[in-house]
Design a protein around this motif. Structure first.
Motif, mmCIF file in Angstrom:
data_model
loop_
_atom_site.group_PDB
_atom_site.id
_atom_site.type_symbol
_atom_site.label_atom_id
_atom_site.label_comp_id
_atom_site.label_asym_id
_atom_site.label_seq_id
_atom_site.Cartn_x
_atom_site.Cartn_y
_atom_site.Cartn_z
ATOM 1 N N TYR A 201 0.860 -1.175 0.000
ATOM 2 C CA TYR A 201 0.000 0.000 0.000
ATOM 3 C C TYR A 201 0.893 1.221 0.000
ATOM 4 N N ARG A 204 0.443 7.251 -3.581
ATOM 5 C CA ARG A 204 -0.371 7.484 -4.774
ATOM 6 C C ARG A 204 -0.888 6.203 -5.418
ATOM 7 N N SER A 230 -14.406 14.411 3.968
ATOM 8 C CA SER A 230 -14.466 14.586 2.515
ATOM 9 C C SER A 230 -13.305 13.856 1.866
ATOM 10 N N CYS A 232 -9.484 12.919 1.326
ATOM 11 C CA CYS A 232 -8.270 13.696 1.560
ATOM 12 C C CYS A 232 -8.582 15.186 1.452
ATOM 13 N N PHE A 234 -6.219 17.746 1.493
ATOM 14 C CA PHE A 234 -5.229 18.444 0.656
ATOM 15 C C PHE A 234 -4.784 17.550 -0.501
ATOM 16 N N LYS A 235 -4.330 18.192 -1.573
ATOM 17 C CA LYS A 235 -3.684 17.433 -2.643
ATOM 18 C C LYS A 235 -2.303 17.025 -2.147
HETATM 19 N N1 EPU Z 1 1.054 7.888 5.620
HETATM 20 C C1 EPU Z 1 1.484 7.985 6.920
HETATM 21 N N2 EPU Z 1 0.680 8.670 7.788
HETATM 22 C C2 EPU Z 1 -0.496 9.214 7.421
HETATM 23 C C3 EPU Z 1 -0.936 9.103 6.104
HETATM 24 C C4 EPU Z 1 -0.131 8.425 5.205
HETATM 25 O O1 EPU Z 1 2.525 7.484 7.301
HETATM 26 O O2 EPU Z 1 -1.166 9.810 8.283
HETATM 27 C C5 EPU Z 1 1.914 7.152 4.675
HETATM 28 C C6 EPU Z 1 1.268 5.856 4.229
HETATM 29 O O3 EPU Z 1 1.559 4.797 5.129
HETATM 30 C C7 EPU Z 1 1.859 5.656 2.851
HETATM 31 C C8 EPU Z 1 2.063 7.090 2.340
HETATM 32 O O4 EPU Z 1 2.051 7.937 3.489
HETATM 33 O O5 EPU Z 1 3.105 5.030 2.908
HETATM 34 C C9 EPU Z 1 0.971 7.526 1.362
HETATM 35 O O6 EPU Z 1 -0.306 7.416 1.997
HETATM 36 P P1 EPU Z 1 -1.546 6.736 1.283
HETATM 37 O O7 EPU Z 1 -1.111 5.461 0.652
HETATM 38 O O8 EPU Z 1 -2.663 6.727 2.278
HETATM 39 O O9 EPU Z 1 -1.877 7.661 0.078
HETATM 40 P P2 EPU Z 1 -2.203 9.205 0.028
HETATM 41 O O10 EPU Z 1 -1.217 9.789 -0.922
HETATM 42 O O11 EPU Z 1 -2.311 9.813 1.375
HETATM 43 C C10 EPU Z 1 -3.799 9.024 -2.025
HETATM 44 C C11 EPU Z 1 -5.031 9.789 -2.422
HETATM 45 C C12 EPU Z 1 -6.276 9.121 -1.837
HETATM 46 C C13 EPU Z 1 -6.356 7.686 -2.325
HETATM 47 C C14 EPU Z 1 -5.072 6.970 -1.854
HETATM 48 C C15 EPU Z 1 -5.001 5.530 -2.343
HETATM 49 C C16 EPU Z 1 -4.482 12.155 -2.600
HETATM 50 C C17 EPU Z 1 -4.517 13.489 -1.922
HETATM 51 N N3 EPU Z 1 -4.950 11.142 -1.884
HETATM 52 O O12 EPU Z 1 -3.657 9.173 -0.621
HETATM 53 O O13 EPU Z 1 -7.395 9.829 -2.344
HETATM 54 O O14 EPU Z 1 -7.510 7.040 -1.809
HETATM 55 O O15 EPU Z 1 -3.910 7.649 -2.381
HETATM 56 O O16 EPU Z 1 -4.810 5.521 -3.710
HETATM 57 O O17 EPU Z 1 -4.049 12.058 -3.747
HETATM 58 C C18 EPU Z 1 -8.902 11.627 -1.958
HETATM 59 O O18 EPU Z 1 -8.437 12.126 -2.974
HETATM 60 O O19 EPU Z 1 -9.846 12.146 -1.321
HETATM 61 C C19 EPU Z 1 -8.313 10.400 -1.473
HETATM 62 C C20 EPU Z 1 -8.628 9.868 -0.295
#
Ligand code: EPU
Length: 311
Positions: A201, A204, A230, A232, A234-235
């Protein structure tokens, strides 16, 4: 015609009931659009009277203010979906859930990663919504748009949108999505978790190209919180930087301002614990932006649309 001539337009409708954050005061006018013709007539009337219009899909990526909206909110409730060979033709108000169900029934592949994505197709095209390595842009073949400034509809192909991460050109042109043609694949809809090696996991979701429908559900349950939010807030500042991780590294998870909380599970999810106002959520936003900037010199940008009133 004036807005008063449409008996189905309601007055002083509380917007908190129309967004997943469950905050927001009254809209002066509120209209549920169920067919093209009356929708176009209502928009023309609003234009003639110089009334601001906000187009609402599923309400899963918007933040309405406590003072509400001085104008007309149009909720897109045109939801028909047609299947033609490998193609889905869907109206803007169709939800991802209904699109997934249709694809599964027709045994067409391509939407599996979108399982659990809230909101409607129109909103997803507007903001190029995505998750687990899939973006709406990859699915769109063409669309029918309405341009409120000229009062005309037009058919455009995918290139027209200039899709980028969480962005389409509609954010500049303010054209409205009416209908979208999605190109799927005539392969089996993958509803079950695959038996290949466990997927990581990661950032992105790049590793998830081809994630199966059940994988998307599991990952969402594991990494993303439930509750009034809502998604995420922030972008991500870049493909290799997660806003959630930056917020986490600032030690902000769990931070609360009145009823507004940063999810203890994921730093980029703001939660209305039940009593939050839009003001609380915006105070939380400001505090997060400041902390992330002070620590990393990165200015986070909202993914959520804050529905402001024109001065
Ligand atoms: N992470 C942390 N702590 C946190 C959050 C994340 O350590 O509090 C780490 C995770 O463990 C991971 C990395 O940061 O290693 C990235 O986190 P995650 O995989 O959750 O992905 P994200 O970039 O935070 C994006 C999209 C989500 C989408 C997920 C899964 C954006 C802003 N967010 O989240 O989209 O569901 O990937 O593909 O691009 C949305 O747009 O509303 C949304 C939820």
């Amino acid at each position: 015609m004036s807005l008063k001539d449409f008996p189905e337009i309601r007055r002083n409708v509380i917007l908190k009931n129309y967004c997943t954050f469950r905050v927001g005061g009254p809209a002066d006018y509120f209209y549920s659009a169920r067919d093209f013709e009356s929708f176009l007539n209502v928009l023309k009337a609003a234009k003639k009277e110089n009334i601001s219009v906000f187009i609402l899909g599923g309400g899963s990526n918007v933040l309405f203010l406590d003072e509400g909206f001085r104008g007309l909110v149009v909720k897109m409730e045109m939801v028909k979906i047609e299947v033609k060979d490998e193609i889905l033709i869907a109206e803007a108000g169709a939800t991802w859930l209904s699109l997934l169900k249709t694809a599964e029934k027709a045994d067409l592949s391509g939407l599996e990663e979108m399982n659990g994505l809230p909101g409607t197709l129109g909103g997803a095209v507007y903001g190029n919504a995505g998750c687990f390595g899939k973006e709406t842009a990859q699915l769109v073949e063409s669309a029918l748009l309405y341009d409120p400034s000229s009062g005309k509809t037009k058919k455009v192909s995918r290139d027209y949108f200039n899709f980028r991460y969480r962005w389409s050109r509609l954010k500049e042109t303010h054209e409205i999505v009416l209908r979208v043609t999605l190109k799927l694949k005539n392969q089996h809809f993958e509803s079950k978790k695959s038996d290949t090696s466990p997927r990581r996991y990661g950032m992105r979701g790049e590793k998830y190209e081809g994630a199966h429908s059940a994988d998307a559900t599991c990952l969402r349950a594991k990494n993303q919180p439930l509750g009034f939010s809502s998604g995420c807030f922030f972008k991500n500042p870049s493909p290799w930087q997660s806003a959630g991780l930056l917020i986490d590294q600032c030690g902000l998870k769990g931070l609360q301002i009145n009823g507004a909380q940063i999810s203890p599970k994921h730093g980029n999810f703001f939660i209305n614990t039940g009593t939050a106002t839009a003001h609380d959520l915006l105070s939380l936003r400001d505090q997060v932006k400041k902390s992330v900037f002070d620590r990393f010199q990165i200015s986070l940008e909202e993914e959520v649309i804050v529905v402001k009133n024109t001065p």
